[in-house]
Scaffold this motif. Sequence first.
Motif, PDB file in Angstrom:
ATOM      1  N   GLU A 109      38.683  17.138 -26.502  1.00  0.00           N
ATOM      2  CA  GLU A 109      39.722  16.180 -26.863  1.00  0.00           C
ATOM      3  C   GLU A 109      40.265  15.470 -25.630  1.00  0.00           C
ATOM      4  O   GLU A 109      40.389  14.240 -25.600  1.00  0.00           O
ATOM      5  CB  GLU A 109      40.854  16.880 -27.615  1.00  0.00           C
ATOM      6  N   LYS A 110      40.596  16.255 -24.595  1.00  0.00           N
ATOM      7  CA  LYS A 110      41.146  15.670 -23.379  1.00  0.00           C
ATOM      8  C   LYS A 110      40.116  14.786 -22.696  1.00  0.00           C
ATOM      9  O   LYS A 110      40.450  13.721 -22.153  1.00  0.00           O
ATOM     10  CB  LYS A 110      41.625  16.767 -22.423  1.00  0.00           C
TER      11      LYS A 110
ATOM     12  N   GLU B  74      37.585  13.122 -24.138  1.00  0.00           N
ATOM     13  CA  GLU B  74      37.394  11.892 -24.907  1.00  0.00           C
ATOM     14  C   GLU B  74      38.558  10.930 -24.706  1.00  0.00           C
ATOM     15  O   GLU B  74      38.363   9.732 -24.490  1.00  0.00           O
ATOM     16  CB  GLU B  74      37.233  12.216 -26.391  1.00  0.00           C
ATOM     17  N   GLN B  75      39.781  11.445 -24.754  1.00  0.00           N
ATOM     18  CA  GLN B  75      40.958  10.595 -24.589  1.00  0.00           C
ATOM     19  C   GLN B  75      40.955   9.902 -23.234  1.00  0.00           C
ATOM     20  O   GLN B  75      41.261   8.707 -23.123  1.00  0.00           O
ATOM     21  CB  GLN B  75      42.233  11.434 -24.758  1.00  0.00           C
TER      22      GLN B  75
ATOM     23  N   ARG C 211      31.785  12.874 -27.879  1.00  0.00           N
ATOM     24  CA  ARG C 211      32.018  12.975 -29.320  1.00  0.00           C
ATOM     25  C   ARG C 211      30.911  13.770 -30.000  1.00  0.00           C
ATOM     26  O   ARG C 211      31.155  14.579 -30.886  1.00  0.00           O
ATOM     27  CB  ARG C 211      32.100  11.571 -29.928  1.00  0.00           C
TER      28      ARG C 211
ATOM     29  N   LYS D  97      31.379  17.410 -29.333  1.00  0.00           N
ATOM     30  CA  LYS D  97      32.538  17.913 -30.074  1.00  0.00           C
ATOM     31  C   LYS D  97      32.227  18.056 -31.561  1.00  0.00           C
ATOM     32  O   LYS D  97      32.619  19.039 -32.195  1.00  0.00           O
ATOM     33  CB  LYS D  97      33.722  16.961 -29.862  1.00  0.00           C
TER      34      LYS D  97
END
Length: 244
Positions: free
Chosen positions: A117-118, A120-121, A150, A153
């Motif tokens: 998540e971190k 990708e952001q 992505r 993930k």
Amino acid sequence: METRKTKLGVDHPSTLTSMANLASTYQNQGRWEEAKQLEVQVMETRMTKLGVDHPSTLTSMANLASTYRNQGRWEEAEQLFIQVIDTSKTKLGVDHPSTLTSMANLALTYRNQGRWEKAEQLFIQVMETSKTKLGVDHPKQLEVQVMETRMTKLGVDHPNAEQLELQVMETRKMKLGVDHPDTLTSMANLAFTWESIGQHAKGINLLQICVIKQRRVLGPTHPLTISNDSTLLEWQTTHLAIKA
């Protein structure tokens, strides 16, 4: 470098530039420990002579952080990248190319740690800023990194997983070279995808090629080399037993 040390001194800017260039050469050869030793010297000297927020010092810190990442020393890389980013934002600006490069490298470090998540952001933040400042054609590699993050993930069961992994690998081969660590990561990811969808022979063959290259480029004791080597042995043993 040695001549400049003698003629100019070990802390002369030209000497430090030569040391940094040699460290970069070591990096390109995958000689991470030798690169690290030189980069630490350059960074510490520049901190003393120029200050911790000088652009040359920040470059040295970012180079050392990249070496830590390539060595699999994720936490040390993360801490140093964060320090560089925070200082770069203040001194150079949030949209300066050096700031964006360090942010992208921190995103890679997050991805190496499985913090999808971190990663990708941060990739998306860098990509959008790069499009605004540098043009839409500049951040193509960032788009590949976002896509790969992505994919990792979401997992190999995601629709079109194989096609996306192939696209990532081929793009990196063309843009970075067949032996670049990021290209090798893409090869391993595609091998895992093939193995997961039942294309065992293709997965084993690709991972075998990847491991051979990683041993040479990253070294036999690098965490990624060890992990993929262990997986390759597991696959070979499993499928040999099935055939028997």
